[in-house]
Design an enzyme around this catalytic site. Structure first.
Site, mmCIF file in Angstrom:
data_model
loop_
_atom_site.group_PDB
_atom_site.id
_atom_site.type_symbol
_atom_site.label_atom_id
_atom_site.label_comp_id
_atom_site.label_asym_id
_atom_site.label_seq_id
_atom_site.Cartn_x
_atom_site.Cartn_y
_atom_site.Cartn_z
ATOM 1 N N ASP A 165 0.786 -1.233 0.000
ATOM 2 C CA ASP A 165 0.000 0.000 0.000
ATOM 3 C C ASP A 165 0.821 1.289 0.000
ATOM 4 O O ASP A 165 0.246 2.377 0.080
ATOM 5 C CB ASP A 165 -0.956 0.006 1.203
ATOM 6 C CG ASP A 165 -2.124 -0.954 0.989
ATOM 7 O OD1 ASP A 165 -2.688 -0.960 -0.114
ATOM 8 O OD2 ASP A 165 -2.462 -1.697 1.925
ATOM 9 N N ASP B 107 -7.281 -3.660 -5.408
ATOM 10 C CA ASP B 107 -6.858 -2.370 -4.845
ATOM 11 C C ASP B 107 -5.439 -1.992 -5.297
ATOM 12 O O ASP B 107 -5.073 -0.825 -5.357
ATOM 13 C CB ASP B 107 -6.854 -2.397 -3.310
ATOM 14 C CG ASP B 107 -7.953 -3.224 -2.687
ATOM 15 O OD1 ASP B 107 -8.442 -4.168 -3.346
ATOM 16 O OD2 ASP B 107 -8.315 -2.967 -1.540
#
Ligand code: GLY
Length: 391
Positions: free
Chosen positions: A111, A176
């Site tokens: 991330d 994602d």
């Protein structure tokens, strides 16, 4: 008479120079100023800066810097600077950005693209600060350690810790992850090293090949064999079921392929973005703010997810800019309109200082359900900026 004519001329000149004011954007900015100023005060109240992520049980909650949402608050402050031009926001944004300095070396999850691009990336774009370039390139280097050449993808989650260790995965990739590619594309632009660009394209291509169903909805997780590159399985982590369409996952797919097209010009990414948009449009409820999973059997008696609508609105404004097709802008406008209504936008002074209400983190994990989230506000502010820039 003369004074009237001068006033008329001044009005015309200001409309030509600045474009007509967009009342919806303007009133959202005024509202956001009040909310974010109060959140800023809370986050800067202690000895160290804290990172607000949500508001629950009457309290603002904070996250450590290695949490995937740690970059959004700094991003929100940069966006407030962009929307208002007020140096106050840039000063605070820089402090909250530079607090995240050590993330550039983080390699245990994927991330970092979200975390560093939303903070340092926006900071670089708005201030040109040279030192931010080094952070972006070092972060791209760290992210690239998660590239698995045989599979051609960046591994999202590590499988030796937390709940991810319990699923039997070898190389899980979540939709994602498309959102981390922007950092890689920019690292190549900054450094001239095309390695990052090639990793991003490989990841986007493999995801296009393996994450989507025939109707262009997508799975949340695809697990690869990192030795052979074979797909081991497809399932969900945050959706209702393995075969359901988790709302935020579809929003990440739309945003991810729109952005990948903007950086590469590759038609296959534009085509994918259009198909994902068509799928989403066929499933949205009347107010254009989806329930947390399009296939949740409890609809309409379940939670909306404002985060998905904010992400989609921003992506659709970009898709409109890239294609000129009115339908994308109309849907984005509808989403912003809904999110700005009392059903989703908090009254000033409430909601712990967050702008929007009613988002969902992860229902299966029982985490952050029907709360405000810092990333919802981030994509909402981004959508406002993109809408304003269309004027
Ligand atoms: N990237 C994690 C999420 O969308 O919840």
């Amino acid at each position: 008479m003369k004074a009237c004519r001068i006033l008329f001329l001044l009005t015309v000149i200001s409309l030509v120079a600045c474009g007509p004011k967009d009342a919806l954007v303007e009133e959202n900015v005024e509202n956001a100023k009040v909310q974010l100023a109060s959140l800023l005060e809370v986050s800067e109240a202690g000895d160290t800066l804290r990172i607000p992520s949500t508001f629950k049980d009457g309290e603002v909650k904070f996250v450590p810097i290695d949490d995937w949402v740690s970059g959004f608050f700094a991003g929100n402050l940069w966006y407030m600077y962009e929307l208002t031009g007020e140096p106050f926001w840039a000063e605070h944004a820089a402090c909250h950005t530079e607090k995240l300095d050590s993330i550039q070396y983080l390699t245990w999850h994927h991330d970092v693209g979200f975390m560093v691009y939303d903070s340092y990336g926006n900071g670089l774009r708005l201030t040109g600060k040279e030192a931010y370039k080094d952070v972006i390139v070092q972060t791209a280097k760290s992210l690239s350690t998660r590239f698995r050449p045989a599979a051609g993808v960046l591994q999202s989650w590590s499988v030796d810790r937390d709940w991810q260790a319990l699923r039997g995965w070898k190389c899980p990739v979540i939709i994602d992850n498309m959102m981390n590619l922007e950092l890689l594309f920019n690292a190549t632009r900054i450094s001239g090293d095309s390695t990052y660009f090639h990793i991003a394209v490989s990841h986007a291509d493999k995801t296009l090949q393996n994450h989507f169903r025939p109707d262009y909805s997508c799975y949340h997780v695809v697990d690869y064999d990192p030795e052979t590159g074979a797909v081991r399985g497809r399932c969900t982590a945050q959706g209702y079921a393995d075969e359901s369409a988790w709302a935020r996952g579809q929003a990440w797919a739309l945003y991810g392929y729109t952005s990948a097209y903007a950086y590469t010009g590759y038609e296959r990414y534009l085509d994918q973005a259009r198909k994902v948009a068509d799928y989403i449009f066929s499933r949205l409820p009347e107010d254009l703010v989806p329930y947390w999973d399009y296939d949740c059997p409890d609809i309409p008696n379940t939670w909306r997810d404002a985060s998905s609508a904010a992400i989609m609105a921003s992506a659709l404004y970009q898709l409109y800019s890239l294609t000129g097709e009115a339908m994308y802008r109309e849907k984005a406008d509808g989403m912003v309109q809904s999110l700005s209504s009392p059903s989703y936008r908090a009254t000033p002074g409430s909601n712990g200082g967050f702008i929007l209400m009613h988002s969902v983190g992860s229902v299966p994990h029982g985490s952050n359900i029907d709360v405000p989230l810092n990333y919802t506000d981030y994509y909402f502010l981004e959508a406002l900026i993109r809408r304003k820039n269309l004027q």
